[in-house]
Design a protein around this motif. Structure first.
Motif, mmCIF file in Angstrom:
data_model
loop_
_atom_site.group_PDB
_atom_site.id
_atom_site.type_symbol
_atom_site.label_atom_id
_atom_site.label_comp_id
_atom_site.label_asym_id
_atom_site.label_seq_id
_atom_site.Cartn_x
_atom_site.Cartn_y
_atom_site.Cartn_z
ATOM 1 N N ILE A 80 0.837 -1.213 0.000
ATOM 2 C CA ILE A 80 0.000 0.000 0.000
ATOM 3 C C ILE A 80 0.867 1.257 0.000
ATOM 4 N N LEU B 21 1.722 4.034 -3.042
ATOM 5 C CA LEU B 21 1.388 5.449 -2.885
ATOM 6 C C LEU B 21 2.645 6.316 -2.985
ATOM 7 N N SER C 155 -2.421 -5.142 -8.769
ATOM 8 C CA SER C 155 -3.364 -5.547 -7.740
ATOM 9 C C SER C 155 -3.401 -7.083 -7.730
ATOM 10 N N SER D 65 -4.844 -5.664 1.077
ATOM 11 C CA SER D 65 -3.993 -4.638 0.459
ATOM 12 C C SER D 65 -4.334 -4.476 -1.018
ATOM 13 N N PHE E 59 -7.597 -2.619 -1.302
ATOM 14 C CA PHE E 59 -7.301 -1.191 -1.144
ATOM 15 C C PHE E 59 -6.862 -0.593 -2.475
ATOM 16 N N LEU E 60 -5.915 -1.254 -3.153
ATOM 17 C CA LEU E 60 -5.417 -0.720 -4.413
ATOM 18 C C LEU E 60 -6.525 -0.614 -5.458
ATOM 19 N N SER F 114 -9.701 -0.037 -4.997
ATOM 20 C CA SER F 114 -10.515 1.145 -4.691
ATOM 21 C C SER F 114 -9.737 2.431 -4.947
ATOM 22 N N TRP F 115 -8.494 2.462 -4.507
ATOM 23 C CA TRP F 115 -7.665 3.661 -4.656
ATOM 24 C C TRP F 115 -7.440 3.996 -6.122
ATOM 25 N N SER G 173 -10.377 5.729 -7.782
ATOM 26 C CA SER G 173 -10.449 7.166 -7.486
ATOM 27 C C SER G 173 -9.376 7.956 -8.227
ATOM 28 N N VAL G 174 -8.161 7.410 -8.266
ATOM 29 C CA VAL G 174 -7.074 8.091 -8.977
ATOM 30 C C VAL G 174 -7.413 8.221 -10.460
ATOM 31 N N GLU H 290 -5.174 -0.984 -13.711
ATOM 32 C CA GLU H 290 -5.034 -1.934 -12.606
ATOM 33 C C GLU H 290 -4.763 -3.313 -13.196
#
Length: 251
Positions: A112, A116, A138, A155, A158-159, A161-162, A165-166, A179
């Motif tokens: 994670i 980032l 992912s 983890s 999380f990626l 979802s992240w 948004s990105v 992804e």
């Protein structure tokens, strides 16, 4: 994403999917910089492939990442693709008397925070470049987890979802956000036994399919996902989640 004519920086590039992707992109006429923790492996890989560039880097180290980004900015100002691939996987048994947070913290740090930090370090270079792309690795386990790898699967969720948004935020920059969601592939991610596990997809077959999907632009919603994993991707929507979870996690 174009599959030729890019300048690509890829983390976790000394083994497994990262190395195979680096070599595939190199074969397709890209300038590729591979980053990894093991200088000896970087030396071996670059010696076998003239033009492939190695850079020692631990994505868990923010200072090292800043230095790497500065070097890439100076030496490769036309960088237009980042592949954030570095990751670790560990099983965890919360029923064991000695269970603690160390394994989970290691996974979160690399899978994670490593992604980032890498994105934060290199995104300023990508903005404004033609055909700019960020691709992060992912897993199909983001959609239905294996319960014996709880933090690893989380983890990757999380990626997922992240990155969604990105992708939305960068839609007008423009930087394409992809992804990569591999199935179970013959690598050493969970240990040497995975490399020869007949249940796992051969690495060359997987990367060949990924390159085909990228070339065809066949990645709806920015998800580079094999057809064999569609059932897991849409398990909850299609009412199969409980059945697939039970099959993956027998009592």
């Amino acid at each position: 994403m174009k599959i030729t004519g890019n300048t690509i920086f890829i983390t976790g590039g000394t083994s497994g999917i990262g190395r195979a992707l680096a070599e595939a992109f190199h074969d397709n006429g890209n300038r590729v910089i591979i980053a990894g923790r093991r200088q000896n492996m970087l030396d071996v890989i670059t010696a076998d492939r003239p033009g492939l560039i190695g850079m020692e880097l631990d994505v868990d180290d923010p200072t090292a990442l800043a230095a790497a980004a500065s070097k890439v900015r100076a030496d490769f100002p036309d960088l237009n693709v980042l592949i954030a691939n570095a990751g670790v996987s560990r099983p965890e048994n919360l029923t064991a008397g000695g269970w603690g947070l160390s394994e989970a913290e290691t996974i979160v740090e690399t899978n994670i925070l490593g992604v980032l930090r890498t994105t934060a370090a290199f995104l300023p270079m990508l903005k404004g470049q033609p055909n700019a792309t960020i691709m992060a690795t992912s897993s199909a386990l983001a959609f239905v987890p294996r319960a014996d790898f709880p933090t690893y699967c989380a983890s990757k969720a999380f990626l997922h979802s992240w990155l969604t948004s990105v992708r939305h935020q960068l839609r007008d920059v423009p930087v394409e956000v992809l992804e990569l969601s591999p199935p179970y592939v013959q690598t050493e991610l969970t240990g040497s036994q995975q490399m020869s596990d007949p249940r796992a997809m051969p690495l060359d077959d997987y990367v060949g399919e990924v390159m085909r999907l990228l070339e065809a632009g066949d990645h709806p919603r920015g998800e580079v996902l094999l057809e064999r994993d569609f059932a897991r991707r849409w398990a909850e929507r299609d009412g199969y989640y409980d059945a697939i979870f039970a099959a993956m996690n027998p009592a």
